[in-house]
Design a protein around this motif. Structure first.
Motif, mmCIF file in Angstrom:
data_model
loop_
_atom_site.group_PDB
_atom_site.id
_atom_site.type_symbol
_atom_site.label_atom_id
_atom_site.label_comp_id
_atom_site.label_asym_id
_atom_site.label_seq_id
_atom_site.Cartn_x
_atom_site.Cartn_y
_atom_site.Cartn_z
ATOM 1 N N LEU A 39 51.070 -16.739 30.081
ATOM 2 C CA LEU A 39 51.814 -16.081 29.005
ATOM 3 C C LEU A 39 53.244 -16.594 28.933
ATOM 4 N N SER A 40 53.948 -16.569 30.063
ATOM 5 C CA SER A 40 55.385 -16.876 30.025
ATOM 6 C C SER A 40 55.634 -18.361 29.751
ATOM 7 N N GLN A 41 54.765 -19.236 30.282
ATOM 8 C CA GLN A 41 54.963 -20.665 30.021
ATOM 9 C C GLN A 41 54.442 -21.044 28.638
ATOM 10 N N GLY A 42 53.434 -20.319 28.184
ATOM 11 C CA GLY A 42 52.816 -20.695 26.915
ATOM 12 C C GLY A 42 53.613 -20.248 25.717
ATOM 13 N N ILE A 43 54.393 -19.160 25.888
ATOM 14 C CA ILE A 43 55.077 -18.558 24.753
ATOM 15 C C ILE A 43 56.104 -19.519 24.147
ATOM 16 N N TYR A 57 50.999 -36.723 16.782
ATOM 17 C CA TYR A 57 52.464 -36.730 16.735
ATOM 18 C C TYR A 57 53.100 -36.447 18.094
ATOM 19 N N ARG A 58 52.262 -36.277 19.129
ATOM 20 C CA ARG A 58 52.765 -36.055 20.494
ATOM 21 C C ARG A 58 53.784 -34.921 20.565
ATOM 22 N N GLU A 59 55.036 -35.229 20.938
ATOM 23 C CA GLU A 59 56.024 -34.184 21.204
ATOM 24 C C GLU A 59 56.251 -33.255 20.007
ATOM 25 N N GLU A 60 56.249 -33.835 18.800
ATOM 26 C CA GLU A 60 56.493 -33.000 17.613
ATOM 27 C C GLU A 60 55.199 -32.418 17.067
ATOM 28 N N GLY A 61 54.117 -32.690 17.743
ATOM 29 C CA GLY A 61 52.823 -32.323 17.182
ATOM 30 C C GLY A 61 52.355 -30.949 17.608
ATOM 31 N N GLY A 62 51.112 -30.669 17.250
ATOM 32 C CA GLY A 62 50.487 -29.413 17.635
ATOM 33 C C GLY A 62 49.101 -29.700 18.173
ATOM 34 N N LEU A 63 48.256 -28.691 18.124
ATOM 35 C CA LEU A 63 46.912 -28.845 18.671
ATOM 36 C C LEU A 63 45.856 -28.534 17.617
ATOM 37 N N SER A 239 38.917 -31.675 21.736
ATOM 38 C CA SER A 239 38.688 -30.261 22.021
ATOM 39 C C SER A 239 39.875 -29.718 22.798
ATOM 40 N N LEU A 240 40.076 -28.412 22.655
ATOM 41 C CA LEU A 240 41.251 -27.778 23.247
ATOM 42 C C LEU A 240 41.325 -27.966 24.765
ATOM 43 N N PRO A 241 40.265 -27.647 25.515
ATOM 44 C CA PRO A 241 40.390 -27.805 26.983
ATOM 45 C C PRO A 241 40.701 -29.231 27.386
ATOM 46 N N GLN A 242 40.110 -30.181 26.648
ATOM 47 C CA GLN A 242 40.317 -31.567 27.029
ATOM 48 C C GLN A 242 41.747 -32.024 26.747
ATOM 49 N N VAL A 243 42.309 -31.574 25.607
ATOM 50 C CA VAL A 243 43.708 -31.919 25.322
ATOM 51 C C VAL A 243 44.618 -31.259 26.357
ATOM 52 N N ILE A 244 44.295 -30.028 26.750
ATOM 53 C CA ILE A 244 45.082 -29.364 27.797
ATOM 54 C C ILE A 244 45.061 -30.208 29.064
ATOM 55 N N TYR A 245 43.870 -30.709 29.401
ATOM 56 C CA TYR A 245 43.718 -31.537 30.599
ATOM 57 C C TYR A 245 44.604 -32.776 30.509
ATOM 58 N N GLU A 246 44.552 -33.467 29.378
ATOM 59 C CA GLU A 246 45.348 -34.691 29.242
ATOM 60 C C GLU A 246 46.837 -34.393 29.194
ATOM 61 N N ALA A 259 50.704 -28.156 26.434
ATOM 62 C CA ALA A 259 49.508 -27.845 27.218
ATOM 63 C C ALA A 259 49.482 -26.360 27.572
ATOM 64 N N TRP A 260 50.621 -25.814 27.979
ATOM 65 C CA TRP A 260 50.689 -24.382 28.322
ATOM 66 C C TRP A 260 50.391 -23.512 27.102
ATOM 67 N N ALA A 261 50.942 -23.912 25.935
ATOM 68 C CA ALA A 261 50.669 -23.130 24.726
ATOM 69 C C ALA A 261 49.170 -23.149 24.425
ATOM 70 N N GLY A 262 48.556 -24.335 24.573
ATOM 71 C CA GLY A 262 47.109 -24.431 24.368
ATOM 72 C C GLY A 262 46.367 -23.568 25.369
#
Lengths: 289, 343
Positions: A39-43, A57-63, A239-246, A259-262
């Motif tokens: 929660l605290s890191q993802g927010i 877009y990497r740093e400026e991007g989303g998921l 997929s979300l888990p895989q992007v989190i992993y990378e 990654a934390w937000a994801g």
């Protein structure tokens, strides 16, 4: 003498009780710790861009593409696994009474339930990814379909097991009543038994969905992932888990925040699913009584 | 009137009925066959997973023979592969996980069945079950970013100060000088680096606690109340009832639950991939980095070609066979309690 024995026994008992409470606290502490960090890191990463922009877009991007990809993969997995799982579970509960095969398959299904998902992913790699690579001369290798099938293999035993258990809870008098009216067995199964066990089966499907939404390992070599929005199941699919992993492995802290937000979104999704499953199940129990 | 109409009515009705019966029988058989085919898919996918990994791993098995199991070499640049380090990492992390998870799970199950007031049981058991619902990738992130640094700053320096031959504070402890070999298990070249076998084992422990504790809780509940009540009536304490009545009664199922947790820990991939370090050095130390079968596959399969891919498939086959055996033992032991309950 007997007083001291009594004291030792009491001390032993109190010590055991304290240790047991402590063990429970340890379990709850880790749950709170993990949820709190997610929660605290993802927010910090929860911005509109998270849901609108793609990973290219990497740093400026989303998921956004990863979430859409996850949704497609999960729906594919559930669509494949549900009919097969329900039918297999029905066979176990209703048709396997006198055969030896029934208990064997029930036993193997329980093993499949805990089998390492990465090995199941490799199995799908062998039977789907490799052949499609040969058949299309390397045009189609990894694909959303392969990912969906891998997830279906993981969802299957969950659905088989809950269907089997729920059908066996349906009272035998219901079967006898229907059969004595001359209803054929397939009609009895489809129109009466499955309907009676419906909410239990739905619970199983929801639990299976919760299970596969967090799966990462089998997707690494089936859906493979990419950085673009894709709706084509023949294409590589993120997929979300895989992007989190990378993104977790990435050295950039901004990417880690994504990654934390994801992780936050994924955890909330999975926990909400298990809560809904529990709600459906508790309601089904009330309606049966 | 009745008599005039009915000269051939019974025969048509009978014929209709016979036709309907035949149709129903045929449909029943078709339906049953379809269901059975679906059930057989479970069998097919298990055999398929074993067969496909064995088939694609055949090159590695053929090239290295039995040496594949005993060699600690994992060298993609020279195309030499041995399974010993990942196999050892898988087994060690899973055993460490069991050492921590079993007593904690036992405590939780004891709390939930005997100690907690009934209003607390529901919420606490739901909370513990939530722990099982958290995806393993989240455990991996938490392990990498939060728990591994915690190990590096708190647990590892303490362990090294007390148990290693090369402590950060420079004072070799009494234990190390008097107990042989102990220092070997607690040495590390990087005292303030968190990833390693112990860290992975601890993260796995947290992951399997909900599975073991829920099995234990369920089997504890199968103990007949009259058995427990008789023991209480004789003046036993709660602990004595649990240790002398509940545990002996449920022993096989409890061990089955532990094996179930072991099976889970052996096959766990993502969490371990983050916190184990992925090195292929052969060392008995639990504070050093290592690798497991599942994490090796996850990390290397994407780029692997030829013999390396085959070696990865070969270790996947080993993992599958070992978890299959462990889970089979678990299920057989759990089933023995179920049959006892039925009798």
């Amino acid at each position: 003498m007997s007083a001291s024995l009594y004291t030792t026994r009491r001390i032993k008992n109190i010590a055991a009780m304290i240790l047991s409470v402590a063990a429970t606290c340890i379990g709850l502490l880790f749950l709170a710790w993990i949820l709190w960090e997610t929660l605290s890191q993802g927010i910090a990463g929860l911005k509109p861009a998270l849901f609108t922009k793609i990973t290219a877009y990497r740093e400026e991007g989303g998921l956004a593409n990863a979430m859409v990809g996850s949704l497609i993969l999960n729906v594919l997995g559930i669509l494949i696994a549900t009919p097969i799982g329900v039918m297999a579970g029905t066979w176990l509960a209703e048709y396997s009474r006198r055969s030896k095969l029934g208990p064997t398959i029930r036993f193997l299904n329980d093993i499949l339930l805990s089998a390492p998902s990465i090995v199941l992913g490799l199995f799908v790699y062998t039977i789907i990814v490799l052949p499609s690579k040969w058949l299309t001369n390397g045009d189609v290798t990894f694909s959303g379909i392969a990912g969906g099938i891998a997830l279906a293999l993981i969802a299957l035993p969950v659905i088989v097991r809950t269907t089997d258990e729920m059908l066996r809870l349906v009272p035998g008098t219901l079967r006898e009543a229907a059969l004595s009216l001359g209803v054929p067995q397939w009609k009895l199964t489809v129109q009466i038994l499955i309907r009676a066990a419906r909410s239990g089966i739905v619970t199983g499907v929801l639990l299976a969905l919760a299970r596969i939404s967090g799966e990462t390992a089998p997707l690494l070599f089936t859906a493979f992932g990419n950085n673009f929005m894709t709706f084509n199941p023949i294409d590589k699919m993120p997929s979300l888990p895989q992007v989190i992993y990378e993104y977790t492995k990435d050295p950039s802290p901004d990417i880690n925040t994504l990654a934390w937000a994801g992780a936050f979104v994924l955890t909330m999704f999975v926990l909400a699913l298990s809560l809904i499953a529990r709600f459906v199940f508790s309601r089904s129990k009330v309606s049966h009584d | 009137m009745h008599a005039t109409v009915s000269s051939n009515a019974p025969t048509t009705a009978r014929a209709e009925e016979a036709a309907r019966n035949a149709r129903d029988t045929r449909n029943d058989r078709l339906f049953g066959g379809l269901l059975k085919a679906c059930a057989l898919l479970v069998l097919v996918s298990l055999i398929g997973a074993a067969a496909s990994t064995l088939w694609l791993g055949r090159d590695a098995f053929a090239t290295f023979g039995w040496g594949f199991l005993t060699s600690s070499e994992w060298d993609p640049s020279n195309n030499r592969y041995g399974a010993l380090v990942p196999v050892m990492g898988t087994v060690t992390t899973a055993l460490i996980a069991l050492i921590f998870a079993v007593p904690v799970s036992f405590g939780i199950a004891l709390f939930l069945t005997e100690i907690a007031p009934s209003w607390l049981r529901g919420p606490v058991s739901s909370a513990i079950e939530l722990l099982a619902g958290i995806p393993s990738i989240i455990y991996g992130m938490w392990g990498l970013f939060i728990f591994a640094p915690f190990v590096a700053t708190t647990i590892k320096p303490w362990l090294m100060n007390n148990f290693s031959a090369d402590p950060p504070d420079g004072q070799v402890s009494w234990l190390v000088t008097h107990v042989p070999f102990i220092a070997k298990f607690f040495s590390s070249e990087y005292p303030f680096f968190g990833a390693g076998v112990l860290t992975a084992g601890l993260v796995l422990a947290v992951m399997i606690i909900p599975f073991i504790s829920s099995v234990m809780r369920e089997v504890f509940q199968t103990v007949p109340t009259r058995l427990k009540e008789s023991a209480y009536a004789l003046g036993s304490s709660t602990w004595e009832v649990v240790w002398d009545i509940v545990v002996p009664y449920t022993r096989t199922a409890v061990i089955g639950g532990i094996f179930l947790g072991l099976g889970r820990a052996l096959g766990e991939t993502m969490a371990v991939a983050f916190v184990l370090g992925n090195t292929f050095k052969f060392t008995p130390s639990i504070l050093e980095t290592g690798s497991s079968i599942a994490s090796t596959i996850a990390n290397q399969f994407g780029e692997a070609e030829g013999l390396q891919k085959s070696a990865l498939m070969a270790i996947a086959f080993l993992l599958f066979v070992v978890t299959f055996i462990v889970l089979m033992i678990a299920r057989l032991m759990l089933r023995r309690l179920a049959s006892k309950e039925g009798s």
